[in-house]
Design an enzyme around this catalytic site. Structure first.
Site, mmCIF file in Angstrom:
data_model
loop_
_atom_site.group_PDB
_atom_site.id
_atom_site.type_symbol
_atom_site.label_atom_id
_atom_site.label_comp_id
_atom_site.label_asym_id
_atom_site.label_seq_id
_atom_site.Cartn_x
_atom_site.Cartn_y
_atom_site.Cartn_z
ATOM 1 N N GLY A 75 44.986 40.785 40.608
ATOM 2 C CA GLY A 75 44.239 39.642 40.322
ATOM 3 C C GLY A 75 43.117 39.497 41.823
ATOM 4 N N SER A 76 43.058 38.308 42.151
ATOM 5 C CA SER A 76 41.727 38.094 43.025
ATOM 6 C C SER A 76 42.214 38.701 44.400
ATOM 7 C CB SER A 76 41.255 36.641 43.141
ATOM 8 O OG SER A 76 41.000 36.451 41.985
ATOM 9 N N THR A 77 43.559 38.788 44.764
ATOM 10 C CA THR A 77 44.117 39.485 46.304
ATOM 11 C C THR A 77 42.937 40.744 46.443
ATOM 12 O OG1 THR A 77 45.827 40.557 45.285
ATOM 13 C CG2 THR A 77 46.047 38.158 46.459
ATOM 14 N N PHE A 78 42.616 41.367 45.236
ATOM 15 C CA PHE A 78 41.789 42.650 45.194
ATOM 16 C C PHE A 78 40.490 42.457 45.655
ATOM 17 C CE2 PHE A 78 39.985 46.477 43.782
ATOM 18 C CZ PHE A 78 40.872 47.520 44.269
ATOM 19 N N LYS A 79 40.195 41.350 45.753
ATOM 20 C CA LYS A 79 38.665 41.002 45.850
ATOM 21 C C LYS A 79 38.368 41.404 47.625
ATOM 22 C CE LYS A 79 37.740 37.563 42.310
ATOM 23 N NZ LYS A 79 37.935 36.033 42.092
#
Length: 595
Positions: free
Chosen positions: A285-289
């Site tokens: 999810g958004s941790t990969f941003k």
């Protein structure tokens, strides 16, 4: 009378000849055979069980030790046949095993040595010894014991009845910690008692090497307790966390819940014995941003001050609409990361293109094992470019269509924290052998995913996530600057469809942000709604445990700690001036729904 006398003399003569022949056979012809048989009856070679090496934590506390215990064995020939059923029943009751198992061993009349129970707990050994059963004897062996029971159990692993490591560090370092068995020849009398003779051959057992870990039991306890509280509060299915020294890659703690007692591992379900932090992969999810932002900044395609139209809550490709967790209009790229806009991340990813986005993910260590010195590590999934479809770039930009482990996530954030170096995580600091210099593990740089200047820019973006207005404000730690990123990913079924109401909440970050001492990743699997976002579920866990870790490690609070988003360093508005991606063409090329 003469005839009778001759017959008697002849019989005696024949008897003497037969006796002489027999003696010749015994003493000359078959001498070696019978001597060996007698030696086997009166002598026995005993294997001397080596003591496995001790496992210490970073502070020198014992995490795994070997202690002497009794094993019960029997000589079936010495067990009265009429009492075998009774004796089998008594032994089975004490050892808490099926009576059929003991009866089967006692029925092996062709053997003089059968085990009834290996490495018995002292109360069981004492109870069995008190029965004084005929034909049942005891031999001393060593048994692995874990003083802290469940603490770090998936990391330490466990040992089987043959004294061999079966999981975790016990398996990975089995050859080093096992030691070398000794052998001794002993004399045995008619009662099966043994006596040692200095004239008989003997070789001493050599103990195994000791392991000194980077893992600290106090930090491990803090992490496990924090995870347990979160699992109970949110009724989660499981949880995992990894804490690293970002400057070396040393593992300070690695926890997986539910866990088990290494002393009684056979009683735990197989799933509970897994080290989820390295064996289980999930969509980040958004941790990969963080990766998308790093790649876009490194390629100079975007600036933290650039303004992006986030289209008030979602963007559509063909029949697929990708939504934000709330509607956003025009945001700076810094705000895109702080508020975790999927649309903003997608637009940054579209600027990057497939190849640069893939290369950035690979450079940060995703799609490959970290190389940690533990067995069973998963590589996660980063599909090769020829497997990407028309929406892969969009999905990967905000952490879907890729799977990672908690360890990979912590390592990637560690690379930003330390200025751009991807370190190989490790958990054994030293291997110590008696009389030899210890073998010390040296920190190892395995890649440079970003430059130090880019790492500094990304760190400032990640600080914004924690400050007022960001999704990770619950990760804030009084007195310290924190940098990190929240993540909330909907789980995928085996058929590739997203499962309603089932999420993975996560947070990864480091502190103090300007001089990092600790990097940590927290993953909570399937927290029960209504609270399932990473900022609500995982971020508070990070705050609670990292604050205690910093104080324990003597890291003093910072004097100058920003309370609002840092000011924009440049006024460039390239995102508005540059040509926008051809969304119409992309939508036309899209077929079907989300993978």
């Amino acid at each position: 009378m003469n005839a009778r006398l001759r017959i008697v003399v002849a019989v005696i003569g024949l008897w003497c000849v037969a006796l002489t022949a027999k003696l010749v056979g015994l003493q000359i012809v078959d001498h070696d055979q019978y001597s060996e048989k007698a030696r086997r009856q009166h002598q026995r070679v005993v294997d001397l069980d080596p003591s496995r090496g001790t496992v210490f934590d970073a502070a020198g506390r014992e995490l795994a030790v070997s202690v002497p215990v009794d094993s019960a064995w029997a000589d079936p020939a010495r067990v009265p046949e009429e009492r075998r059923g009774e004796i089998a029943q008594q032994v089975a009751e004490v050892l808490e095993v099926p009576v059929t198992e003991i009866a089967a061993e006692l029925a092996k009349d062709n053997k003089s040595f059968v085990y009834l129970g290996r490495r018995l707990d002292p109360p069981k050994a004492e109870a069995l010894r008190a029965l004084a059963l005929p034909g049942v004897f005891f031999a001393e062996e060593s048994k692995r014991y874990y003083p802290n029971r469940t603490l770090a159990a998936p990391v330490l692993g466990y040992v089987g009845t043959d004294n061999a490591g079966l999981a975790g560090l016990e398996l990975e370092y089995n050859a080093a910690v096992t030691g070398r068995a000794g052998r001794r020849t002993v004399l045995r009398d008619a009662k099966a008692s043994t006596a040692i003779s200095p004239d008989l051959a003997a070789s001493a057992a050599q103990p195994g090497h000791d392991l000194v870990l980077t893992l600290d039991a106090s930090i491990q306890h803090v992490v496990e307790r924090s995870l347990a509280e979160a699992v109970e509060k949110h009724h989660a299915r499981r949880a995992m966390a990894v804490v690293l020294n970002p400057n070396t890659g040393a593992v300070l703690a690695m926890a997986s819940l539910p866990s088990f007692d290494s002393n009684r591992f056979a009683e735990a379900p197989k799933e509970h014995r897994q080290n989820f932090a390295i064996e289980s992969s999930y969509e980040p999810g958004s941790t990969f941003k963080m990766v998308t932002a790093s790649a876009a900044l490194a390629a100079n395609l975007i600036d933290p001050a650039d303004v992006i139209d986030c289209e008030m809550g979602g963007i559509t490709y063909g029949s697929t609409r990708i939504k934000d967790h709330k509607p956003f209009g025009r945001l700076t790229f810094r705000e895109v990361i702080a508020k975790s806009s999927n649309v903003g991340a997608i637009k940054a990813g579209m600027k990057l293109g497939d190849e640069r986005l893939y290369d950035a993910a690979h450079a940060f260590g995703f799609g490959r094992r970290t190389g940690i010195d533990l067995p069973g590590e998963s590589s996660g999934i980063l599909h090769p470019l020829d497997k990407w479809w028309s929406l892969s770039r969009a999905y990967v930009s905000f952490g879907h269509e890729i799977s990672i482990t908690a360890l990979q996530l912590a390592s990637a954030f560690g690379a930003v924290a330390n200025g751009g170096s991807l370190m190989r995580p490790y958990i054994v600091a030293e291997v110590r052998a008696e009389g030899k210099a210890p073998v010390v593990t040296q920190p190892e740089v395995v890649g440079r995913p970003v430059t130090s200047s880019t790492a500094r820019e990304v760190e400032r973006l990640l600080e914004s996530v924690i400050l007022e207005g960001g999704t990770g404000k619950a990760a804030a730690i009084p007195g310290y600057t924190v940098a990190g990123k929240t993540g909330t990913a909907q789980k995928v079924s085996q058929t590739g469809r997203y499962l309603p109401g089932r999420y993975v909440a996560s947070f990864a970050g480091f502190a103090p942000a300007r001089r990092p001492e600790v990097v940590a990743a927290v993953v909570i699997d399937e927290p029960r709604p209504p609270w399932y976002h990473g900022g609500d579920v995982a971020a508070p866990v990070f705050s609670a445990m990292v604050e205690q870790i910093l104080l324990y490690r003597g890291v003093r609070p910072e004097r100058d700690k920003p309370e609002r988003w840092p000011g924009e360093t440049r006024s460039r508005t390239a995102a508005l001036e540059a040509p926008a991606p051809d969304w119409t063409s992309l939508a036309a090329a899209t077929a079907g729904g989300a993978p």
